[in-house]
Design a protein around this motif. Structure first.
Motif, PDB file in Angstrom:
ATOM      1  N   LEU A 195       0.841  -1.198   0.000  1.00 54.81           N
ATOM      2  CA  LEU A 195       0.000   0.000   0.000  1.00 54.81           C
ATOM      3  C   LEU A 195       0.873   1.244   0.000  1.00 54.81           C
ATOM      4  O   LEU A 195       1.820   1.345   0.787  1.00 54.81           O
ATOM      5  N   ARG A 196       0.559   2.174  -0.892  1.00 54.77           N
ATOM      6  CA  ARG A 196       1.170   3.501  -0.809  1.00 54.77           C
ATOM      7  C   ARG A 196       0.233   4.360   0.034  1.00 54.77           C
ATOM      8  O   ARG A 196      -0.921   4.599  -0.327  1.00 54.77           O
ATOM      9  N   PHE A 197       0.736   4.822   1.159  1.00 55.37           N
ATOM     10  CA  PHE A 197      -0.048   5.680   2.042  1.00 55.37           C
ATOM     11  C   PHE A 197       0.796   6.912   2.318  1.00 55.37           C
ATOM     12  O   PHE A 197       1.799   6.842   3.027  1.00 55.37           O
ATOM     13  N   GLY A 198       0.398   8.019   1.704  1.00 53.15           N
ATOM     14  CA  GLY A 198       1.269   9.181   1.732  1.00 53.15           C
ATOM     15  C   GLY A 198       2.372   8.986   0.710  1.00 53.15           C
ATOM     16  O   GLY A 198       2.138   8.579  -0.422  1.00 53.15           O
ATOM     17  N   ASN A 236       5.021   6.898   1.287  1.00 50.69           N
ATOM     18  CA  ASN A 236       5.703   5.630   1.528  1.00 50.69           C
ATOM     19  C   ASN A 236       4.884   4.442   1.042  1.00 50.69           C
ATOM     20  O   ASN A 236       3.650   4.443   1.106  1.00 50.69           O
ATOM     21  N   VAL A 237       5.582   3.414   0.579  1.00 47.98           N
ATOM     22  CA  VAL A 237       4.961   2.137   0.233  1.00 47.98           C
ATOM     23  C   VAL A 237       5.296   1.145   1.339  1.00 47.98           C
ATOM     24  O   VAL A 237       6.469   0.986   1.699  1.00 47.98           O
ATOM     25  N   VAL A 238       4.264   0.477   1.884  1.00 45.11           N
ATOM     26  CA  VAL A 238       4.465  -0.454   2.988  1.00 45.11           C
ATOM     27  C   VAL A 238       3.862  -1.810   2.641  1.00 45.11           C
ATOM     28  O   VAL A 238       2.986  -1.917   1.776  1.00 45.11           O
ATOM     29  N   HIS A 295       6.655  -1.435  -6.628  1.00 48.58           N
ATOM     30  CA  HIS A 295       5.478  -0.576  -6.444  1.00 48.58           C
ATOM     31  C   HIS A 295       5.858   0.903  -6.539  1.00 48.58           C
ATOM     32  O   HIS A 295       5.079   1.725  -7.031  1.00 48.58           O
ATOM     33  N   THR A 296       7.056   1.261  -6.090  1.00 47.89           N
ATOM     34  CA  THR A 296       7.460   2.665  -6.154  1.00 47.89           C
ATOM     35  C   THR A 296       7.559   3.183  -7.584  1.00 47.89           C
ATOM     36  O   THR A 296       7.520   4.398  -7.812  1.00 47.89           O
ATOM     37  N   SER A 297       7.678   2.282  -8.564  1.00 46.89           N
ATOM     38  CA  SER A 297       7.752   2.699  -9.971  1.00 46.89           C
ATOM     39  C   SER A 297       6.371   2.758 -10.614  1.00 46.89           C
ATOM     40  O   SER A 297       6.255   2.979 -11.821  1.00 46.89           O
ATOM     41  N   ILE A 298       5.315   2.558  -9.815  1.00 41.59           N
ATOM     42  CA  ILE A 298       3.936   2.653 -10.305  1.00 41.59           C
ATOM     43  C   ILE A 298       3.265   3.755  -9.482  1.00 41.59           C
ATOM     44  O   ILE A 298       2.633   3.488  -8.453  1.00 41.59           O
ATOM     45  N   LEU A 324      -2.672   0.451  -4.265  1.00 33.49           N
ATOM     46  CA  LEU A 324      -2.825  -0.867  -3.637  1.00 33.49           C
ATOM     47  C   LEU A 324      -2.560  -1.950  -4.679  1.00 33.49           C
ATOM     48  O   LEU A 324      -3.237  -1.998  -5.713  1.00 33.49           O
ATOM     49  N   ILE A 325      -1.580  -2.814  -4.425  1.00 33.16           N
ATOM     50  CA  ILE A 325      -1.209  -3.849  -5.391  1.00 33.16           C
ATOM     51  C   ILE A 325      -0.932  -5.158  -4.655  1.00 33.16           C
ATOM     52  O   ILE A 325      -0.297  -5.173  -3.599  1.00 33.16           O
ATOM     53  N   SER A 326      -1.411  -6.254  -5.229  1.00 29.80           N
ATOM     54  CA  SER A 326      -1.101  -7.598  -4.729  1.00 29.80           C
ATOM     55  C   SER A 326      -0.110  -8.250  -5.682  1.00 29.80           C
ATOM     56  O   SER A 326      -0.331  -8.261  -6.901  1.00 29.80           O
TER      57      SER A 326
END
Length: 386
Positions: free
Chosen positions: A243-246, A248-250, A324-327, A332-334
């Motif tokens: 999840l990207r929240f703000g 950051n991706v966690v 995910h940081t490159s999208i 939200l990605i699985s």
């Protein structure tokens, strides 16, 4: 005279109460919005409720009789706090019945699929990421070995340059068996074929007759021994939810999906199991199937799940977060990740639409954990009109 008529028409366009084109459009949009809301509430909510009750016998689960009025009241209060439909409590009860863990922050499937997922992974943004033939453009380089592709009905090599049938046969010849999967949709393991390389031309011809025009042809993955011990018929994969929240991706949650005896795929929809993974890369005590039935050991081979080690787990999660940081436009990605014989994580595919959440919450608790309130506040279910 002409000026008078023109002036009259101009004044008519600005007369209060007159019906203007922009107002007609606004009325249509409001009507369309209300109709979509009707579909969302009536079809999606009722459909998922019916599906849950058909798939899960709540009363027969280990903690099915432990639901209390206090839990009901607390879960309802939490939902009402964010103006969410209180019918979601059914999912609170189902998860608690299966794992014995009560939490007011569980997310129901209809709420997720009708509201939260479309907010975090907007339908208008995700289409361009679906095609497995173009994962390389997403900087996803840790994918299975691609031997060839079919793009728009045309044969191509791994580099997307067109090839002929003889070249295709030469590319697959070193492999006794190859994996052929749809490039655009293979959710739930649908459409995946394991075929002898000598039959590749006939298989592609059959798929073309069936209207399948985009495929990826891969070498099979040889998984690490630790994961093969759980079930050696299927490639057992991590499902990593980021999840990207703000800014950051966690990593929200990770589970390991495990196939059953005789199954070539590990998806729950195909009868597989799902078990939570700790931050140290060890399996939790219980796996679950799509009926919410739990298992302490694999039902066929007897392997105990608790503390079974997933090699290179931290590296697998890190690769998903980095990808995910490159999208930047999807939050939200699985990710489906295998660990090969060399213990190197391999990203098999990414999922942005209809991402299963039940497997995460059964094993790891509420989907968004401590971020739950923030998600509800950021994406209010029924925002008040100003």
């Amino acid at each position: 005279m002409l000026r008078t008529i023109t002036a009259t028409k101009a004044s008519a366009r600005t007369t209060p109460g007159s019906v203007q084109p922009n107002r007609l459009i606004s009325s249509y949009e409001r009507l369309q919005y209300r109709f979509n809301e009707y579909l969302r509430h009536r079809v999606i909510w009722r459909g998922y409720r019916k599906l849950l009750l058909a798939m899960v016998d709540i009363g027969s689960l280990p903690f099915g009789g432990g639901w209390t009025e206090a839990m009901q009241s607390d879960a309802t209060t939490h939902l009402e706090r964010f103006n969410l439909p209180t019918s979601s409590v059914l999912w609170h009860r189902a998860f608690h019945a299966a794992n014995g863990l009560y939490d007011s922050r569980y997310i129901s499937e209809p709420l997720f699929f009708s509201h939260i997922e479309p907010s975090l992974s907007q339908r208008s943004r995700i289409g361009k990421y679906f095609d497995k033939n173009f994962y390389g453009r997403l900087q996803i380089t840790d994918e299975p070995l691609v031997l060839a592709r079919v793009v728009g009905g045309r044969l191509a090599g791994a580099d997307l340059k067109l090839i002929d049938v003889s070249r295709l046969c030469a590319l697959v010849k070193p492999w006794p068996e190859v994996v052929v999967k749809p490039a655009l949709d293979s959710g739930g393991g649908n459409g995946i074929h394991f075929i002898e390389s000598g039959n590749i031309v006939a298989m592609l011809a059959q798929l073309k007759r069936n209207g399948v025009s985009d495929l990826v042809i891969q070498a099979p993955i040889c998984q690490c021994t630790e994961l093969a011990e759980l079930n050696n018929n299927s490639v057992n994969t991590l499902r990593v939810l980021t999840l990207r929240f703000g800014k950051n991706v966690v990593n929200l949650s990770t589970v390991l999906r495990i196939g059953r005896a005789g199954a070539r795929v590990d998806n729950l929809a195909s009868g597989g199991l799902s078990v939570g993974v700790t931050s140290e890369g060890k399996l939790k005590a219980h796996a679950y199937d799509h009926h919410f039935v739990r298992y302490e050991r694999h039902p066929e081979n007897g392997t105990v799940f608790l503390n079974h080690v997933v090699p290179s787990y931290t590296e697998a999660v890190t690769r998903c977060i980095d990808a995910h940081t490159s999208i930047p436009d999807v939050d939200l990605i699985s990710w489906d990740v295998a660990v090969n014989a060399d213990r190197v994580p391999v990203i098999i595919e990414l999922n942005m639409n209809l991402q299963g959440i039940g497997l995460h919450q059964l094993s790891n608790g509420p989907l968004f954990g401590k971020l739950t309130d923030g998600v509800h506040e950021r994406f209010p279910y029924r925002p008040k009109r100003s």
